[in-house]
Design an enzyme around this catalytic site. Structure first.
Site, PDB file in Angstrom:
ATOM      1  N   ASP A   1      -4.938  -2.184  -1.316  1.00  0.00           N
ATOM      2  CA  ASP A   1      -5.256  -2.671   0.021  1.00  0.00           C
ATOM      3  C   ASP A   1      -5.361  -4.200   0.007  1.00  0.00           C
ATOM      4  O   ASP A   1      -6.274  -4.759  -0.599  1.00  0.00           O
ATOM      5  CB  ASP A   1      -6.579  -2.037   0.458  1.00  0.00           C
ATOM      6  CG  ASP A   1      -6.987  -2.471   1.851  1.00  0.00           C
ATOM      7  OD1 ASP A   1      -6.249  -3.264   2.482  1.00  0.00           O
ATOM      8  OD2 ASP A   1      -8.053  -2.013   2.312  1.00  0.00           O
TER       9      ASP A   1
ATOM     10  N   LEU B   1      13.326  -3.889  15.411  1.00  0.00           N
ATOM     11  CA  LEU B   1      14.090  -3.091  14.460  1.00  0.00           C
ATOM     12  C   LEU B   1      13.361  -1.801  14.146  1.00  0.00           C
ATOM     13  O   LEU B   1      12.139  -1.718  14.274  1.00  0.00           O
ATOM     14  CB  LEU B   1      14.239  -3.874  13.157  1.00  0.00           C
ATOM     15  CG  LEU B   1      15.406  -4.853  13.119  1.00  0.00           C
ATOM     16  CD1 LEU B   1      15.269  -5.767  11.930  1.00  0.00           C
ATOM     17  CD2 LEU B   1      16.711  -4.083  13.024  1.00  0.00           C
ATOM     18  N   VAL B   2      14.127  -0.815  13.677  1.00  0.00           N
ATOM     19  CA  VAL B   2      13.509   0.442  13.263  1.00  0.00           C
ATOM     20  C   VAL B   2      12.850   0.238  11.904  1.00  0.00           C
ATOM     21  O   VAL B   2      13.527  -0.078  10.924  1.00  0.00           O
ATOM     22  CB  VAL B   2      14.573   1.559  13.140  1.00  0.00           C
ATOM     23  CG1 VAL B   2      13.915   2.868  12.720  1.00  0.00           C
ATOM     24  CG2 VAL B   2      15.343   1.725  14.442  1.00  0.00           C
ATOM     25  N   THR B   3      11.537   0.358  11.863  1.00  0.00           N
ATOM     26  CA  THR B   3      10.821   0.370  10.576  1.00  0.00           C
ATOM     27  C   THR B   3       9.768   1.469  10.662  1.00  0.00           C
ATOM     28  O   THR B   3       9.518   2.031  11.732  1.00  0.00           O
ATOM     29  CB  THR B   3      10.119  -0.979  10.257  1.00  0.00           C
ATOM     30  OG1 THR B   3       9.099  -1.207  11.214  1.00  0.00           O
ATOM     31  CG2 THR B   3      11.088  -2.144  10.264  1.00  0.00           C
TER      32      THR B   3
ATOM     33  N   PHE C   1       0.866  -1.181   0.000  1.00  0.00           N
ATOM     34  CA  PHE C   1       0.000   0.000   0.000  1.00  0.00           C
ATOM     35  C   PHE C   1       0.895   1.220   0.000  1.00  0.00           C
ATOM     36  O   PHE C   1       1.419   1.600   1.048  1.00  0.00           O
ATOM     37  CB  PHE C   1      -0.886  -0.045   1.255  1.00  0.00           C
ATOM     38  CG  PHE C   1      -2.109   0.803   1.161  1.00  0.00           C
ATOM     39  CD1 PHE C   1      -3.153   0.439   0.344  1.00  0.00           C
ATOM     40  CD2 PHE C   1      -2.217   1.970   1.897  1.00  0.00           C
ATOM     41  CE1 PHE C   1      -4.298   1.219   0.245  1.00  0.00           C
ATOM     42  CE2 PHE C   1      -3.361   2.759   1.810  1.00  0.00           C
ATOM     43  CZ  PHE C   1      -4.397   2.385   0.992  1.00  0.00           C
TER      44      PHE C   1
ATOM     45  N   TYR D   1       4.255  -4.454  24.849  1.00  0.00           N
ATOM     46  CA  TYR D   1       4.162  -5.276  23.643  1.00  0.00           C
ATOM     47  C   TYR D   1       3.367  -6.562  23.879  1.00  0.00           C
ATOM     48  O   TYR D   1       2.250  -6.703  23.410  1.00  0.00           O
ATOM     49  CB  TYR D   1       5.549  -5.581  23.038  1.00  0.00           C
ATOM     50  CG  TYR D   1       5.373  -5.956  21.585  1.00  0.00           C
ATOM     51  CD1 TYR D   1       5.514  -5.022  20.567  1.00  0.00           C
ATOM     52  CD2 TYR D   1       4.946  -7.241  21.225  1.00  0.00           C
ATOM     53  CE1 TYR D   1       5.274  -5.351  19.245  1.00  0.00           C
ATOM     54  CE2 TYR D   1       4.706  -7.575  19.906  1.00  0.00           C
ATOM     55  CZ  TYR D   1       4.874  -6.621  18.923  1.00  0.00           C
ATOM     56  OH  TYR D   1       4.613  -6.955  17.625  1.00  0.00           O
TER      57      TYR D   1
END
Ligand code: NAD
Ligand code: NA
Length: 396
Positions: free
Chosen positions: A110, A273-275, A73, A234
């Protein structure tokens, strides 16, 4: 035009196409340098344009010579802006894969929409044939169900007592004291509708019904569990409940695939992780920046591409996956090493607004975020004009 980074809180409002191309090329180069691996040959990736989905796609194509079909998307360039990083990742991935003699197709839309699903299935029938592996890597805040008119939004809240803690604000480069409220039962249900396993299940059932899964086909979904430290946010957060549903779906799909095509389904528990998606999870950011510092110090730091290469090279994904007693493939083994977590648990409570840049890998965290959007990369001339006519001609 000259493109500069624009940050609003933890959202990037611009991206640099040339930087995106270079960041993608660095992933391709990493995989080629590691050497060839045995992977499935025809793979459908839902959520293919960034993060884990993109890294898996790169590892499969450039490590194993896989043909890949990606669904994502994303936004192309328009009068409104340069478009999204994932758009350019798709365009440049397809170029690079085709240059290497591989098939690479994309559908932008989508993945929850039945119309998009029908189009993908028609494309697969026409151009790909049966699929050996399906990767589910969607990260989103919303799922619409056209048939019923329902629209679900996910929230990032806790299911226990309210939690307080620091979160990194990337724009301000500062810590912000945040409180995370307790979710209502409706919010938990909605988050599960969006980030749980229903979408995954719908895709596998549609592919089975269309006879598009090859004998022995495998499907995996990316997931996260994390340590005790982040559990209130989390594991015991709304996202954790949704992941539990995703894991239950894996078991259900596994039975279904065994009985139909002799296939297998499992969750892949990756590291933090950084996303684009993960920077939204309150409080996780400080843990993540600290984790990065400690893992770089002990030599176990990995990004998405290192994780995904290891997934296929040593964890048997797509062949004989190495699963734990709960049928989960663990890529979070280095993150959860007890000695590392003990060290983190000691340092974490001492972090405050004055010392966080020293105690955590804030610079690395910020760099990784900028790099997701094609910025802060050595070798890109950010003072040079980007030819937007050329960019508009790119095709995903
Ligand atoms: P990401 O934002 O980088 O990637 C999300 C992908 O989903 C993109 O390709 C995006 O285009 C696509 N997408 C979003 N909504 C869509 C829709 N409606 N239709 C089609 N495509 C859509 O995120 P990510 O971090 O790579 O997350 C992927 C998965 O990995 C998630 O399930 C996430 O929970 C999991 N995971 C993330 C981490 C982490 O720390 N980032 C760790 C472990 C597991
Ligand atoms: Na992804």
């Amino acid at each position: 035009m000259i493109i500069t980074p624009q940050l609003a809180g933890n959202v990037a409002r611009s991206c640099h196409p040339i930087g995106c191309q270079q960041a993608l090329q660095a992933q391709i180069d990493y995989v080629r340098a590691q050497g060839a691996i045995t992977t499935p040959k025809r793979v459908l990736i839902l959520g293919a344009s960034s993060g884990f989905g993109l890294a898996a796609r790169v590892a499969l194509a450039f490590g194993g010579g896989a043909d890949t079909y990606g669904v994502s998307f994303e936004r192309g360039p328009s009068e409104k802006g340069v478009g999204s990083a994932g758009w350019y990742n798709n365009c440049y991935f397809r170029q690079a894969a085709e240059a290497a003699g591989l098939q690479a197709a994309n559908t932008i839309g989508d993945a929850f929409s039945p119309k998009v699903q029908e189009k993908v299935i028609a494309d697969l029938k026409a151009d790909f044939g049966q699929i050996d592996m399906v990767i589910y890597s969607l990260a989103t805040g919303r799922r619409d169900i056209p048939a019923t008119g329902e629209s679900f939004r996910s929230v990032l809240k806790t299911t226990g007592a309210p939690v307080e803690g620091n979160t990194i604000n990337l724009e301000a480069q500062a810590l912000e004291w945040t409180s995370i409220p307790t979710a209502t039962s409706e919010e938990i249900t909605h988050t599960t509708k969006v980030m749980g396993g229903e979408g995954w299940q719908e895709w596998i059932e549609a592919l089975l019904a269309a006879d598009l899964l090859a004998p022995g086909a495998q499907t995996l979904a990316f997931s996260y569990l994390g340590p005790e430290l982040s559990a209130p946010v989390y594991r015991f957060g709304t996202i954790g409940v949704a992941k539990e549903h995703l894991h239950a779906t894996a078991n259900h799909l596994n039975e279904q695939l065994q009985q139909t095509v002799g296939g297998i389904a499992y969750p892949v528990v990756a590291k933090a992780l950084v996303t684009k998606a993960s920077v939204f999870i309150p409080v996780m950011s400080v843990y993540l920046a600290l984790l990065m510092k400690q893992m770089k110090a002990n030599g176990t730091h990995e990004g998405c591409i290192e994780q995904c290469y290891r997934l296929f090279a040593t964890k048997g994904a797509g062949q004989q996956p190495v699963l734990d007693e709960d049928r989960q493939l663990r890529l979070d083994d280095y993150e959860l090493a007890p000695s590392l977590q003990a060290e983190i648990a000691k340092i974490y409570p001492t972090i405050n607004g004055d010392n966080f840049k020293a105690l955590t890998d804030f610079d690395g965290y910020l760099h990784d975020f900028m790099a997701l959007n094609g910025f802060d990369l050595a070798g890109v001339d950010y003072s040079a004009e980007v030819d937007m006519t050329e960019m508009a001609a790119l095709k995903p």
